[in-house]
Design a protein around this motif. Sequence first.
Motif, PDB file in Angstrom:
ATOM      1  N   LEU A  14      34.924  59.396  70.702  1.00 51.54           N
ATOM      2  CA  LEU A  14      34.629  58.837  72.021  1.00 51.54           C
ATOM      3  C   LEU A  14      33.151  58.491  72.122  1.00 51.54           C
ATOM      4  O   LEU A  14      32.772  57.421  72.609  1.00 51.54           O
ATOM      5  N   THR A  15      32.310  59.403  71.628  1.00 54.69           N
ATOM      6  CA  THR A  15      30.863  59.161  71.674  1.00 54.69           C
ATOM      7  C   THR A  15      30.486  57.918  70.887  1.00 54.69           C
ATOM      8  O   THR A  15      29.756  57.046  71.371  1.00 54.69           O
ATOM      9  N   THR A  16      30.980  57.836  69.642  1.00 58.28           N
ATOM     10  CA  THR A  16      30.585  56.686  68.828  1.00 58.28           C
ATOM     11  C   THR A  16      31.215  55.402  69.361  1.00 58.28           C
ATOM     12  O   THR A  16      30.687  54.308  69.137  1.00 58.28           O
ATOM     13  N   PHE A  17      32.336  55.522  70.052  1.00 58.14           N
ATOM     14  CA  PHE A  17      32.976  54.352  70.629  1.00 58.14           C
ATOM     15  C   PHE A  17      32.208  53.855  71.839  1.00 58.14           C
ATOM     16  O   PHE A  17      32.022  52.645  72.035  1.00 58.14           O
ATOM     17  N   LEU A  18      31.762  54.790  72.685  1.00 60.93           N
ATOM     18  CA  LEU A  18      31.114  54.371  73.932  1.00 60.93           C
ATOM     19  C   LEU A  18      29.725  53.803  73.704  1.00 60.93           C
ATOM     20  O   LEU A  18      29.287  52.929  74.442  1.00 60.93           O
ATOM     21  N   THR A  19      29.021  54.314  72.706  1.00 59.67           N
ATOM     22  CA  THR A  19      27.616  53.895  72.567  1.00 59.67           C
ATOM     23  C   THR A  19      27.455  52.386  72.383  1.00 59.67           C
ATOM     24  O   THR A  19      26.637  51.772  73.074  1.00 59.67           O
ATOM     25  N   PRO A  20      28.216  51.734  71.486  1.00 62.30           N
ATOM     26  CA  PRO A  20      28.040  50.279  71.400  1.00 62.30           C
ATOM     27  C   PRO A  20      28.385  49.580  72.702  1.00 62.30           C
ATOM     28  O   PRO A  20      27.722  48.607  73.091  1.00 62.30           O
ATOM     29  N   LEU A  21      29.418  50.067  73.393  1.00 57.92           N
ATOM     30  CA  LEU A  21      29.797  49.419  74.644  1.00 57.92           C
ATOM     31  C   LEU A  21      28.698  49.557  75.683  1.00 57.92           C
ATOM     32  O   LEU A  21      28.432  48.633  76.460  1.00 57.92           O
ATOM     33  N   VAL A  22      28.072  50.721  75.691  1.00 57.71           N
ATOM     34  CA  VAL A  22      26.976  50.931  76.641  1.00 57.71           C
ATOM     35  C   VAL A  22      25.807  50.009  76.319  1.00 57.71           C
ATOM     36  O   VAL A  22      25.188  49.413  77.206  1.00 57.71           O
ATOM     37  N   ILE A  23      25.518  49.897  75.041  1.00 57.59           N
ATOM     38  CA  ILE A  23      24.397  49.040  74.641  1.00 57.59           C
ATOM     39  C   ILE A  23      24.675  47.602  75.027  1.00 57.59           C
ATOM     40  O   ILE A  23      23.811  46.902  75.567  1.00 57.59           O
ATOM     41  N   LEU A  24      25.923  47.170  74.775  1.00 56.42           N
ATOM     42  CA  LEU A  24      26.257  45.794  75.102  1.00 56.42           C
ATOM     43  C   LEU A  24      26.201  45.580  76.608  1.00 56.42           C
ATOM     44  O   LEU A  24      25.774  44.520  77.086  1.00 56.42           O
ATOM     45  N   ALA A  25      26.622  46.593  77.370  1.00 56.33           N
ATOM     46  CA  ALA A  25      26.642  46.420  78.816  1.00 56.33           C
ATOM     47  C   ALA A  25      25.246  46.358  79.410  1.00 56.33           C
ATOM     48  O   ALA A  25      25.048  45.810  80.487  1.00 56.33           O
ATOM     49  N   SER A  26      24.246  46.942  78.694  1.00 57.11           N
ATOM     50  CA  SER A  26      22.907  47.014  79.291  1.00 57.11           C
ATOM     51  C   SER A  26      22.074  45.789  79.035  1.00 57.11           C
ATOM     52  O   SER A  26      20.945  45.705  79.504  1.00 57.11           O
ATOM     53  N   VAL A  27      22.571  44.838  78.287  1.00 59.11           N
ATOM     54  CA  VAL A  27      21.721  43.740  77.810  1.00 59.11           C
ATOM     55  C   VAL A  27      21.067  42.989  78.953  1.00 59.11           C
ATOM     56  O   VAL A  27      19.877  42.684  78.917  1.00 59.11           O
ATOM     57  N   VAL A  28      21.834  42.693  80.012  1.00 61.60           N
ATOM     58  CA  VAL A  28      21.266  41.867  81.076  1.00 61.60           C
ATOM     59  C   VAL A  28      20.423  42.693  82.038  1.00 61.60           C
ATOM     60  O   VAL A  28      19.364  42.249  82.485  1.00 61.60           O
ATOM     61  N   SER A  29      20.888  43.908  82.362  1.00 61.08           N
ATOM     62  CA  SER A  29      20.226  44.610  83.466  1.00 61.08           C
ATOM     63  C   SER A  29      18.931  45.292  83.075  1.00 61.08           C
ATOM     64  O   SER A  29      18.114  45.600  83.924  1.00 61.08           O
ATOM     65  N   ILE A  30      18.700  45.535  81.786  1.00 61.43           N
ATOM     66  CA  ILE A  30      17.479  46.225  81.391  1.00 61.43           C
ATOM     67  C   ILE A  30      16.472  45.200  80.904  1.00 61.43           C
ATOM     68  O   ILE A  30      16.728  44.450  79.969  1.00 61.43           O
ATOM     69  N   GLN A  31      15.324  45.166  81.559  1.00 69.89           N
ATOM     70  CA  GLN A  31      14.357  44.145  81.197  1.00 69.89           C
ATOM     71  C   GLN A  31      13.035  44.705  80.697  1.00 69.89           C
ATOM     72  O   GLN A  31      12.253  43.981  80.117  1.00 69.89           O
TER      73      GLN A  31
END
Lengths: 501, 505
Positions: free
Chosen positions: A89-106
């Motif tokens: 679950l941890t290794t699965f969520l990490t890429p998804l989290v990274i992909l989700a943060s692309v726009v909102s983190i500047q």
Amino acid sequence: MGGLLSTLVFLPGILGLTLFAVPSSQEKRVPWIALVFSLGIFVLSLGILWGWDHSQAGMQFVEQVAWIPAFGIEYHVGIDGISLWLVLLTTFLTPLVILASVVSIQKSLRFYYFLFLALETTMLGTFMALDVFLFYLFWELMLFPMLLIIGIWGGPRRVYAAVKFFLYTLVGSLLMLVGIFVLVILYKDQFGYYSTNLLELYQLSIPGGLSFFDVQSLLFLAFIFAFAIKVPVFPLHTWLPDAHVEAPTGGSVILAGVLLKMGTYAMLRFALPLFPQAAGLFAPVLIGLGVIGIIYGACVAMVQPDLKKLVAYSSVSHLGYCIVGIFVLNVTGMSGSLYQMLGHGISTSALFTLVGFLYERTHSRDITSYGGLSKAMPFLVMMFMVITLSSIGLPTTHGFIGEFLVLFGAYELSGWLALLAGLGVVLGAVYMLWMFRRVCFGPLKLSMPKLLDLSVREWWVITPYVILVFVMGMGSPFFMKYMEPSLQALLSLMQAKVAGL
Amino acid sequence: MSQLAFIRSTALTGVDALNLLPVVLLLLGGLFLIGFELMIDNQRSSHLEGVKRMISVFFFLNSALASSVLFFVLNLDLSLFGGMLSISAFTHMGTLLVSLVGLGTVLIETPFHTEPSHSGEYYALLFFAVSGMALMIHANDLVLLFVALELMSLAIYVLISSKQDRPIFAEGSLKYFLLGAFASGFLLMGIALIYGAYGTSNFTEILEAQATLHPALFSLGVILVCVGLFFKFGLVPFHMYIPDAYQAAPSQITQFMAVGIKVAIFLSGLRVILTVFNHDPMMLHALLYPVVVLSVLVANFLAIKQQNVKRMLAYSSIAHAGYLSVGLLALTFPVSAVRTDAVAAIVTYVGAYGLATLGLFALLVVLEQVSGNDQLEFDHFKGFAKQFPGLAALFLILFISMSGLPVSAGFVGKYLVFLNAVKAGEVVMTVIAIIGSMVALYYYFRIPVNAYLWEASPEVPFAREKITWTWPIGVAVVCALLSLILGVLPQAWIEFSSRAIFQGI
């Protein structure tokens, strides 16, 4: 396959450090580099599935190296049916989290993605540590990246929320440290040498567990206190809403998806097998707190005007099921609890992700400002519907398996208990569906800016969640066959220890 | 014994002299620098700043080297000067630690004088203070202990009074002097009473003596000696002077006091407890217990309200004295193995605390010089990480070690001390100490939280300064790295600490 677990533990952190080498001109590429790293780690972790030995209920892929021989402390990692799916679950969520943060983190991109990879290292280390000292190390270490993630990139009250989360959890784990000392010394008294090896400590029989204040009970309480803050168990949950609301989307996802599970995992791994009599003694208390958490969490979620806070309280409610499932002390309840942990990791993470998508578009988390999204963003709403239903526990989604097994396990103990816990299912449906109706159906609010449906990146983020919802819902035997032997072994160990005294 | 026999017994052989080399080097360093300062005139005194510094570094380094060589190679248990001075692995380790503290103090200092500096005297005083500390650890006799303690204290009284431009500094140094003199008075009275009870002030002779003819004298003497020692440890309720004294001193001297005095007093106190107080360990336990509980709780709570970084560090050092004293409690336990481990634990903890304190004060010295403000407060650190990410990371690592969080030397030290305390049956005390540590987390993390999580305010004092690579920063980096490395791979260091034992534990 030697060294696979250590690679999984340390590689994310090491790769994260290399992110700092990216020059400022290329800073926009940092999220994508981090994504590649985390996907690589995920693929590597699938190797565990590939090399899994089904005949073995104990630890697999074990690595054991002497570290501080003076105190019997070793670098000892291993994985079994209980931790396997949490690691994945941890290794699965990490890429998804990274992909989700692309726009909102500047800002400070390198630092942000480094922190997530460092966090992955500490999380994987916590799940795989088989030495009490090593576990404690990783348990404490995971707080630092989270503190920084919430505190730097979070919302308006981020410093308050981050420091509260940090100090609250840290204070809890300090009592566990005293418990560890006493445990180590009891082992030395009985066996003659120092050891912090968990598997050896399992063999220790500690007197007590019969009254609330003898040695075993106090040790149990010391450990449980730390874990209960993490889960969180009512009434130690007050850090959760603030931390979730103020964290950036990625932070909330990983906090809800993985960090909360560490508490329940630790209960299964430490509190139960080390102190079985005390666990039995305190089980009613914890089941009671779990049920209160289920109902309280649901009721408070119902009246939340803030979307993120609603999801946060739903976490409290869902994890109440996990607590109940663990402390009914039968295989059914425990498998339900473990499945619920995994399922909650999927559905709540997806919920936070979706709320993040909405926030990026409208900069509002206020439910009253939303309405009629189905008219503007049908696909997003479709995904939202699937996730909402999985959170409620609709059959064919994972939520059903988890909640059903927990209720079944509770019923083995007491019919009334199952009834009370089952209330949570009803209440869950109430607040989730009501929220969904207010946000997605009804007239489209004119105050909404131009709303775009899911972008390609967002499709890539949300689809894996949805796929897993159904895979876990309809293909549960696949997951169960890994989990059940280890859970059975855990219960046998507990029963043997209770009988042996 | 006869006069001739006594004279013969005090004669030194070659091996004895070799074992005294570190202490002799320290004393020589002090004398050399005073002589040097006397021989040059005012103008050249300021030019030769660098030379004087190098000489100090040379002597401290050699003393440290000599004591470490002796520790590893020449592992003897001797007693010299008619039994007044003892030599053992323990004393070599202690001398090594105090020499390193002195070395650190010299390396991190930035000049605070503007007029003809006469800094040769300053360095000489440092050497005398360190020699006093080393002699305290070597002492095998209460009288020598007292003399060495006074040597150390008198030098420090002068050292902390170096800054006189504001009344607050005079107040702090005067408080330290007066209370220190009082404490020495108590100590001396107690020593006299113990002498009265046993007819000797020698540790070994007291340890081997049968019961005393005057138990009342002995008890009173123990109480008075304890009071004197507690003053010097800085335990509550004898701690009142510490925050003011630490704030008044120049930062490198504050560091010197915080670490050096602790090393000296705890290590020599260890020996006193294991020999002189061995006749009545329960009384010591009864005296120590409430003091430790108070120190650990009161100091941590008082530190929360502090806004000034140095005052916060002063209260935190009181708390650390409390944690170390938890280790001392284990020394009253009847089982010898527990006592040996307790000694090793205390030495390890002191090392970890010394590293973290040295690093932190090194950074403070740099920041004080850059901002020109010697009363740094927490608010000055808001947004610090944006300006100086490297320094902010150093602060984070060093505070992690100070608060005893995992993957740091501080955690290893705390783990050992508390493990031993639990072994000696002091579970309640350990829980109280852990509660104190919990409270401490708040104020230890104020600087990192301010640095990383807050935005810089417009009037931030260091915003426009560039900090270049200087010795203090180098020392801070080394301390932070060592704290991390020793936190992850402490095995070698724990082994060294376990070897720092002496006969008769």
